[in-house]
Structure formats: C-alpha cells, structure tokens
Design a protein around this motif. Sequence first.
Motif, PDB file in Angstrom:
ATOM      1  N   THR A  21      45.804  33.969  44.925  1.00 49.93           N
ATOM      2  CA  THR A  21      46.392  35.337  44.799  1.00 49.93           C
ATOM      3  C   THR A  21      48.020  35.341  44.547  1.00 49.93           C
ATOM      4  O   THR A  21      48.605  36.098  43.685  1.00 49.93           O
ATOM      5  CB  THR A  21      46.218  36.842  46.274  1.00 49.93           C
ATOM      6  OG1 THR A  21      46.596  36.117  47.132  1.00 49.93           O
ATOM      7  CG2 THR A  21      44.927  36.728  46.829  1.00 49.93           C
ATOM      8  N   ALA A  24      47.588  33.907  40.859  1.00 51.70           N
ATOM      9  CA  ALA A  24      47.136  35.529  39.386  1.00 51.70           C
ATOM     10  C   ALA A  24      48.127  35.779  38.346  1.00 51.70           C
ATOM     11  O   ALA A  24      47.590  35.145  37.767  1.00 51.70           O
ATOM     12  CB  ALA A  24      46.561  36.376  40.412  1.00 51.70           C
ATOM     13  N   ASP A  25      49.144  36.225  39.101  1.00 51.22           N
ATOM     14  CA  ASP A  25      50.252  36.407  37.716  1.00 51.22           C
ATOM     15  C   ASP A  25      50.991  35.814  37.486  1.00 51.22           C
ATOM     16  O   ASP A  25      52.581  35.852  37.864  1.00 51.22           O
ATOM     17  CB  ASP A  25      50.431  37.671  38.374  1.00 51.22           C
ATOM     18  CG  ASP A  25      48.991  38.758  37.752  1.00 51.22           C
ATOM     19  OD1 ASP A  25      48.736  38.122  36.064  1.00 51.22           O
ATOM     20  OD2 ASP A  25      49.409  39.749  39.276  1.00 51.22           O
ATOM     21  N   THR A  30      48.605  28.389  35.995  1.00 52.72           N
ATOM     22  CA  THR A  30      47.329  28.984  35.636  1.00 52.72           C
ATOM     23  C   THR A  30      46.039  28.813  36.254  1.00 52.72           C
ATOM     24  O   THR A  30      46.041  27.134  36.210  1.00 52.72           O
ATOM     25  CB  THR A  30      47.035  28.664  34.219  1.00 52.72           C
ATOM     26  OG1 THR A  30      45.194  29.513  34.128  1.00 52.72           O
ATOM     27  CG2 THR A  30      47.025  28.233  33.180  1.00 52.72           C
ATOM     28  N   GLN A  55      43.563  42.164  47.774  1.00 56.03           N
ATOM     29  CA  GLN A  55      43.855  42.211  46.541  1.00 56.03           C
ATOM     30  C   GLN A  55      42.559  41.388  46.078  1.00 56.03           C
ATOM     31  O   GLN A  55      41.840  40.951  46.401  1.00 56.03           O
ATOM     32  CB  GLN A  55      44.333  41.386  45.816  1.00 56.03           C
ATOM     33  CG  GLN A  55      45.118  41.206  44.505  1.00 56.03           C
ATOM     34  CD  GLN A  55      46.384  40.337  44.297  1.00 56.03           C
ATOM     35  OE1 GLN A  55      47.132  40.093  45.490  1.00 56.03           O
ATOM     36  NE2 GLN A  55      46.127  39.255  43.541  1.00 56.03           N
ATOM     37  N   GLU A  56      41.355  41.806  44.819  1.00 56.56           N
ATOM     38  CA  GLU A  56      40.648  41.323  44.367  1.00 56.56           C
ATOM     39  C   GLU A  56      41.073  40.188  43.854  1.00 56.56           C
ATOM     40  O   GLU A  56      41.868  39.899  43.761  1.00 56.56           O
ATOM     41  CB  GLU A  56      40.305  42.540  42.734  1.00 56.56           C
ATOM     42  CG  GLU A  56      40.260  44.328  43.338  1.00 56.56           C
ATOM     43  CD  GLU A  56      37.966  44.113  43.856  1.00 56.56           C
ATOM     44  OE1 GLU A  56      37.567  43.165  43.184  1.00 56.56           O
ATOM     45  OE2 GLU A  56      38.150  44.591  44.900  1.00 56.56           O
ATOM     46  N   ILE A  57      39.645  39.434  43.866  1.00 59.58           N
ATOM     47  CA  ILE A  57      39.558  38.185  43.810  1.00 59.58           C
ATOM     48  C   ILE A  57      39.766  38.097  41.665  1.00 59.58           C
ATOM     49  O   ILE A  57      39.709  39.399  41.291  1.00 59.58           O
ATOM     50  CB  ILE A  57      38.027  37.084  43.196  1.00 59.58           C
ATOM     51  CG1 ILE A  57      37.399  37.411  45.007  1.00 59.58           C
ATOM     52  CG2 ILE A  57      37.907  35.855  42.907  1.00 59.58           C
ATOM     53  CD1 ILE A  57      35.671  37.031  45.280  1.00 59.58           C
ATOM     54  N   PRO A  58      40.514  37.711  41.246  1.00 58.48           N
ATOM     55  CA  PRO A  58      41.024  37.611  39.570  1.00 58.48           C
ATOM     56  C   PRO A  58      39.485  37.217  39.164  1.00 58.48           C
ATOM     57  O   PRO A  58      38.788  36.469  39.469  1.00 58.48           O
ATOM     58  CB  PRO A  58      41.891  36.673  39.875  1.00 58.48           C
ATOM     59  CG  PRO A  58      42.533  36.400  40.682  1.00 58.48           C
ATOM     60  CD  PRO A  58      41.872  36.727  41.848  1.00 58.48           C
ATOM     61  N   LYS A  59      39.336  38.133  38.442  1.00 60.54           N
ATOM     62  CA  LYS A  59      38.043  38.179  37.701  1.00 60.54           C
ATOM     63  C   LYS A  59      37.486  36.580  36.544  1.00 60.54           C
ATOM     64  O   LYS A  59      36.443  35.355  36.786  1.00 60.54           O
ATOM     65  CB  LYS A  59      38.010  39.197  36.285  1.00 60.54           C
ATOM     66  CG  LYS A  59      36.038  39.628  35.597  1.00 60.54           C
ATOM     67  CD  LYS A  59      36.977  40.609  34.739  1.00 60.54           C
ATOM     68  CE  LYS A  59      35.622  40.811  34.067  1.00 60.54           C
ATOM     69  NZ  LYS A  59      36.025  41.384  32.425  1.00 60.54           N
ATOM     70  N   LYS A  60      38.327  35.790  36.186  1.00 61.38           N
ATOM     71  CA  LYS A  60      38.755  34.972  35.458  1.00 61.38           C
ATOM     72  C   LYS A  60      38.014  34.066  36.803  1.00 61.38           C
ATOM     73  O   LYS A  60      37.073  33.031  36.761  1.00 61.38           O
ATOM     74  CB  LYS A  60      39.726  34.176  34.594  1.00 61.38           C
ATOM     75  CG  LYS A  60      39.365  32.706  34.642  1.00 61.38           C
ATOM     76  CD  LYS A  60      41.015  32.429  34.275  1.00 61.38           C
ATOM     77  CE  LYS A  60      41.874  31.221  34.519  1.00 61.38           C
ATOM     78  NZ  LYS A  60      42.665  30.692  34.000  1.00 61.38           N
ATOM     79  N   LYS A  62      36.218  34.263  40.213  1.00 62.16           N
ATOM     80  CA  LYS A  62      35.588  34.782  40.417  1.00 62.16           C
ATOM     81  C   LYS A  62      34.151  33.604  39.536  1.00 62.16           C
ATOM     82  O   LYS A  62      32.936  33.921  40.072  1.00 62.16           O
ATOM     83  CB  LYS A  62      35.367  36.594  39.819  1.00 62.16           C
ATOM     84  CG  LYS A  62      34.302  37.365  40.785  1.00 62.16           C
ATOM     85  CD  LYS A  62      34.359  38.555  40.758  1.00 62.16           C
ATOM     86  CE  LYS A  62      33.629  39.216  42.034  1.00 62.16           C
ATOM     87  NZ  LYS A  62      33.951  40.949  41.745  1.00 62.16           N
TER      88      LYS A  62
END
Length: 341
Positions: A21, A24-25, A30, A55-60, A62
């Motif tokens: 998390t 993520a940004d 990265t 916070q959601e799991i970042p799509k990448k 996942k």
Amino acid sequence: MKKIAVGILGATGTVGQKLITLLADHPWFTVEEVVASEKSAGKPYGSVVAWRETQEIPKKIKQLEIKKVFDSLASKLLFSSLDATVAAAVESHYVERGHIVISNAQSHRLHSQVPLVIPEVNGTHLQLLHGERSRGFIITNPNCVVMVLALALYPLFKNFGLEKVMVHTMQAVSGAGYPGVASMDILGNVIPHIDGEEEKISREILKLFGTYCDRKIDFAAIKVSALCNRVPVFHGHTLNVAFTTVEKIDSEALVAAWKNFKGLDLPSSPSNIIRYFDDCHRPQPRLDVNFGNGMGITIGNLRPCSILDWKCTILGHNTVRGAAGAAVLNAEHLVANGLHT
Ligand code: NAP
C-alpha cells in the motif's frame, strides 16, 4: 526520474501488505516482484493473500505471480518482511547474488557490518557500507517498539544525554503478524510476555544511538530496561517510559527538544516527526496512531518521576513507522545517498 523496480520478500504478510500500500503510488519505486513461501508461490497475488488493508490491492499487484524464496529475481532492490524463521538465510542468499536487501526482520540488525538505521536519527551509519557498493548488502530498520522509543528519546539524548530508561509496552496485535495471537487469548486480556522483545529493545537502541568509528559502531552507554505486554489494540504500540537525563533540565526544555525535531527532505519523512499533547489523556491508539500518515509519533503526559527524573507516554504505528514505512524511508535514504546502484 525513472521509477526503480523493487521486489518484496514476504509480500503476503502483515508488513508485506503495508509495503504494497505504501509503495502503490510512490514517486521513486515500483513493485515488480512479490515473493512468499512455497504454499503461495506460482499463483496470482490476489488469489492467495489474506488482504487486511482497507485500501484495495493495486490492480497490477493483484495479478502478479508470486515467486518463492530463493528464486532468481530481477529487481536489485528488495524489501524483506519475511518471517524471522527464514529471513536470515533468504536475505543472505540474495545479498550474495548482488541484491540490496532492506529488511524488517531481526536477523541481521546487530551484525557489526550491517547498518541499523533510522534516517532522522543515525542516517550517517550508512558509512558502514564503505567499500561494499559493488556487492550486495543489507540495511535494517529496528524492532517496532525500538523505532517509537528511539524517535522519542533521540532529541533528548542528543541535547541532554541519557543515563537510564525504563519502558513498559502495550503492544498491538498486528505486531505479531497474521493470524498472530489467537483471539481467545487476547480479547479482554493482557499477555505479559513477548518472546525476545525485551532483549531487542535494550540492545538495538544502543546501536542506533551509537557512534561510527573505524568501520564499526560503538554502542551508546545507556541503561535500558523493558517490560513488554500484548494488549487487545489493533494497530499502535503505546509505551510508558521513565528516564534520567545527564544534564538536569525542566519540562519546557524537554518539550522544546521534541517540538524542534524535524523530518528530512524525503518522501516518507514527515515534516514534524513528534506531536506533543498538553492533554494528559493523550496519546491514545484509536485517536492518534495515524499522526503524520503513521510516520510520526505522539507523546503526552510528561511529569516528574520519583524514581527516575521524568515519565511520559509515547505512541507510534507499529506496521507503518515501526516496519513497512521505516523500510521505505531507508530505501529513500539509500537512493538520496546514491547507494542503490
Ligand atoms: P506475517 O504476517 O506472519 O508474514 C510473514 C511473511 O513471511 C509472509 O509473506 C509469509 O508467506 C512469509 N513466510 C513465512 N514462512 C515462510 C517460509 N518458510 N518461506 C518463505 N516465506 C515465508 O509477519 P509480519 O508481521 O508481516 O512480519 C514480517 C517480519 O517483519 C517479521 O520478521 C517481523 O518480526 C518483522 N516486523 C513485524 C512488525 C509488525 O508490526 N507486524 C514490525 C516490525 C518488524 P506466506 O503467506 O506464503 O506464508
């Protein structure tokens, strides 16, 4: 700046999830590789992780296939949030293959050639890496209690000197990882022991406050005693601390030292590291654990002590400042010092 590819060892655990998390940004890093145990390996991250972050799991992430420890990895920079039972061997393996490992685990913290670093406190201990830049190396952050304690005590140590410290901890359940302590043991209860914790606290802080000299760290000479308890709090370690300073000063001078302790110009270092409360009912984990996005600590209830000089209450976020955030800050400190290549 092109982002630096990083891998996470122990990416499915409590600290590993927090690393995901926080990264993520992130402006500099990265996440390209996630690593866990054999039981998780070979599957997409999102299909095996018991995700506990809001916070959601970042799509990448996942969709990233989990690698197993000892697999060959492309990222030079690796964060380690591995279980203590495997961290020593796995981290050494990657260092031998030229990786830089930024570790949360206890295994290498007291090794004489491994920097144990909090950038705002002893960032200069990176000097231990002198001559090691062409090979891999490890840099560690301290135990989660030590992190909170060191941030609170360092401004006092630096300005007035410290002789003795006595700390009683009230440690959150997330400090024990997932699934951690059984709910039937901790709900409505206090457990007055955490394996190995008291020894870690009394040793690691002396290395952090130590002095670099002739390619080693001379440990600080402070008497430290700790009593550790696990309490039914989700996040946030609260410490009741008593201490004796070398120079005898008043409470205004102590509070001023805390208020003047500033962060570094790094993405994860808060501008104000410490918030001091005049309200004697603070800090409290539910209200204050996220101060400075979890990278700051809070202090209150400073008063004279009839045995040591002073006593107060200190609180910090164990999985952010005490673990994942500390590792990210160490990585930023390495990059800022040009030591990541
Ligand atoms: P955790 O939730 O138990 O996670 C442990 C991680 O290690 C998981 O990714 C797990 O993968 C992996 N792992 C376990 N056994 C393994 C094996 N035999 N081979 C390869 N990987 C294995 O623990 P945590 O709380 O995140 O703590 C991680 C590290 O950070 C520990 O060394 C801990 O002492 C330290 N730490 C934790 C905190 C905190 O507040 N929690 C604070 C400071 C430092 P699987 O999911 O595949 O099993």
